[in-house]
Write an enzyme that holds these catalytic residues in place. Structure first.
Site, PDB file in Angstrom:
ATOM      1  N   ARG A 296       6.392  -2.820  11.368  1.00 47.24           N
ATOM      2  CA  ARG A 296       7.823  -2.560  11.552  1.00 47.24           C
ATOM      3  C   ARG A 296       8.675  -3.534  10.747  1.00 47.24           C
ATOM      4  NH1 ARG A 296       7.083  -0.790  17.920  1.00 47.24           N
ATOM      5  NH2 ARG A 296       6.486   1.342  17.394  1.00 47.24           N
ATOM      6  N   TYR A 442       9.974   6.155   9.558  1.00 42.51           N
ATOM      7  CA  TYR A 442       8.708   5.408   9.496  1.00 42.51           C
ATOM      8  C   TYR A 442       8.486   4.540  10.743  1.00 42.51           C
ATOM      9  CZ  TYR A 442       7.522   6.011   4.459  1.00 42.51           C
ATOM     10  OH  TYR A 442       7.143   6.490   3.225  1.00 42.51           O
ATOM     11  N   GLU A 443       7.218   4.483  11.193  1.00 44.35           N
ATOM     12  CA  GLU A 443       6.779   3.556  12.246  1.00 44.35           C
ATOM     13  C   GLU A 443       7.632   3.630  13.513  1.00 44.35           C
ATOM     14  OE1 GLU A 443       4.027   2.156  12.040  1.00 44.35           O
ATOM     15  OE2 GLU A 443       3.601   2.296   9.903  1.00 44.35           O
ATOM     16  N   GLY A 444       8.016   4.846  13.889  1.00 43.46           N
ATOM     17  CA  GLY A 444       8.828   5.032  15.083  1.00 43.46           C
ATOM     18  C   GLY A 444      10.288   5.202  14.721  1.00 43.46           C
ATOM     19  N   GLN A 449      12.766   3.100  18.548  1.00 45.45           N
ATOM     20  CA  GLN A 449      12.994   1.650  18.447  1.00 45.45           C
ATOM     21  C   GLN A 449      14.107   1.211  19.404  1.00 45.45           C
ATOM     22  OE1 GLN A 449      10.927  -0.161  16.706  1.00 45.45           O
ATOM     23  NE2 GLN A 449       9.936   1.640  15.853  1.00 45.45           N
TER      24      GLN A 449
END
Length: 603
Positions: A296, A442-444, A449
């Protein structure tokens, strides 16, 4: 005039003065490095990026990765870059000496990768995913897996990926159905994975996939997910490679980052795909998420790099493009005057300063979060390590989200600076805008988040992480209150910190009643609110360092350089920080308009 895609002085100012990298280098783990060697390293990365990354940036967008005859065709620079990066140690940077790495601190490694991503955000992802996969093996894999795969991944010979997402299970990892059937010392893997960055491409000798899958009979949900090493080609005892029945189905055609392939993979369509268990069964998601902090931070770093490069491109244009005339003292324009450069128009300056405060503030956030990561792993005192672990936890969703969301806004303003030309493919701003858009996914996603920040990180350990972060902010406020030039902004930030406490108390009332849906319903506005206050702190801290340098006659950088940081700080406090008042009003309003299942509201 050659294009400048970032400012090395600003990076070094943040690294050496604002965040004092020497404090990290003082730790035993990193004591083999010093500022002089890091300076040489960053200079060499800049030279490398000038020659091997930036010249191919536009070309990789115009000739994107694509699927043809069962293979993904990528730009020839991808394979060249992987090899060169391996030789330079860019993959091995943050690995320990025992694993064949350079044992660089994360703050230095992220500074290095930021330079590369600012030069060409399509290329560094190939080594980033390889590094992430190798990290999982070194942390949790057995001796055989480490000896077989890691060295070839760190020297750039083999690539690597992390395979989570499936067609029926996007962010909902509990719905993964890829299966792993015991087969002697290995497992037969069967299933599909989508959106796999760097998943396969022509010219790659091997790709080592880290795959989440369910062992037959495992518990339902996230508790039953295991992690496997599944290479595209599996090694024989003599070192030769044979196909491991990992089929590339296609490459996703994207709106941006077109040179960075994103694949759909099928594992075991002929029932001959072997996987090796990493660690213990049913612990796969736990292992994967231990690496998520780094992933992240990497997304936020990449968005920061794109926003930075876009700022410098629009700044250069504004310094070269003449259009219109400045207003005279009577409020009229004199048609007899020569046209003025657009950088002289107040609204253009506003847009450029917005880009600047977003990009440089985001870079400061990335470096600070990286420093907390280093401290959480290297300090000798266990209580201090825990302190920085908690600070790292609360900053991680923010460092991923603020550069992604606000960086997108910054690049959009860059397009506006260019006017009609910004919308044309002859100019690079439109590419930066397309490239940065994926960062918020990306990545959540931003929503995920934001729920992590409000629902987990703000409340974790009875608010301990929030308390520690507030203490750090208060320290800066107290120091800055003694400077005449900084005191007004220090006071403003103190009031915003009090406002944040009021907002959190208001929202926590829902959680205390067990109404968690209402508690988290406005998590995304809360992310924006809290992040803006946090960036106010970082800009105040930058202003402090700049003011002290001016007071001390520090000539490391010019007086104009330091004055520009103070001007940017004042801009942030005038134009950005006040927005938190409106967000606070939204967050404390009792009316609920987004909860419910009555879809008539959308008619």
């Amino acid at each position: 005039m050659a294009q400048q895609y970032f400012d090395l002085d600003t990076l070094k100012f943040l690294l050496y003065q604002v965040h004092n990298v020497q404090e990290v280098l003082n730790q035993t783990k990193y004591s083999d490095h010093d500022v002089a060697s890091i300076d040489l390293f960053l200079n060499s990365v800049k030279d490398f990026s000038d020659k091997e990354l930036y010249p191919y940036f536009k070309e990789m967008d115009e000739n994107p990765a694509h699927f043809k005859d069962g293979e993904i065709i990528v730009h020839p620079q991808v394979n060249k870059y992987m090899k060169a990066a391996g030789e330079m140690g860019l993959l091995a940077g943050n690995f320990s000496y025992d694993d064949g790495g350079l044992q660089l601190p994360a703050i230095v490694n992220n500074a290095s990768t930021f330079i590369q991503e600012a030069a060409n955000n399509h290329l560094p992802g190939y080594i980033g995913l390889t590094v992430g996969a190798a990290e999982l093996i070194t942390h949790f894999g057995n001796k055989m897996l480490n000896e077989t795969y890691v060295s070839k991944m760190l020297d750039g010979t083999w690539g690597g990926t992390m395979c989570l997402t499936e067609p029926q299970a996007g962010s909902s990892l509990s719905d993964i159905i890829t299966s792993a059937t015991p087969d002697g010392d290995t497992y037969k893997i069967h299933g599909q994975k989508i959106f796999i960055s760097g998943g396969d491409y022509k010219g790659a000798e091997n790709i080592v996939h880290l795959v989440l899958a369910r062992i037959k009979g495992a518990p339902a949900g996230t508790k039953g997910i295991s992690l496997f090493v599944v290479p595209k080609n599996r090694p024989n005892a003599d070192g030769s490679l044979i196909s491991n029945n990992v089929q590339t189905v296609t490459d996703f055609e994207k709106m941006g980052q077109k040179g960075y392939c994103t694949t759909h993979l099928f594992f075991g369509d002929k029932e001959n795909c072997q996987g090796w268990l990493v660690g213990e069964p049913n612990q796969g998601l736990k292992y994967m998420f231990l690496m998520m902090n780094g992933a992240r931070i990497a997304v936020g770093r990449g968005a920061t790099a794109i926003a930075t490069a876009a700022y410098h491109a629009s700044l250069q244009y504004a310094n070269e493009r003449a259009q219109g005339r400045k207003l005279s003292s009577n409020g009229k324009k004199d048609a007899e005057q020569e046209q003025t450069l657009i950088i002289n128009h107040p609204d253009v300056r506003r847009m450029l300063l917005l880009q600047k405060v977003i990009a440089e503030g985001s870079l400061s956030l990335v470096l600070l979060t990286s420093k907390y990561h280093d401290f959480s792993n290297s300090l000798s005192d266990e209580n201090e390590r825990e302190k920085y672990r908690l600070l790292l936890e609360i900053l991680t969703p923010i460092v991923k989200t603020y550069p992604s969301e606000m960086g997108k806004l910054g690049v959009d303003n860059g397009v506006q600076v260019l006017g009609g030309y910004g919308f044309c493919s002859d100019y690079i701003l439109q590419q930066y805008l397309r490239d940065i858009r994926i960062s918020a996914i990306y990545e959540g996603t931003t929503g995920i988040q934001s729920q992590d920040l409000l629902g987990r990180k703000i409340t974790m350990d009875n608010g301990k992480a929030l308390q520690l972060l507030s203490e750090e902010i208060v320290k800066t406020i107290k120091v800055c209150s003694s400077y005449e030039s900084l005191a007004p902004n220090a006071q403003k930030l103190g009031l915003k910190l009090e406002l944040a406490q009021q907002v959190i108390q208001s929202l926590m009332a829902y959680a205390m009643k067990g109404d968690y849906e209402r508690f988290l319903a406005d998590a995304s506005p809360f992310m924006e609110f809290f992040s803006t206050i946090l960036l106010g702190w970082l800009w105040l801290d930058m202003g402090k360092e700049a003011q002290e340098a001016l007071n001390d006659g520090n000539q490391e950088y010019s007086s104009a350089f330091y004055e520009s940081k103070l001007h940017s700080m004042r801009f942030f406090f005038k134009y950005e920080l006040p927005k938190t008042s409106g967000l606070a009003e939204i967050l404390m309003d009792k009316e609920s308009l987004t909860i419910g299942s009555d879809n008539k509201v959308f008619q």
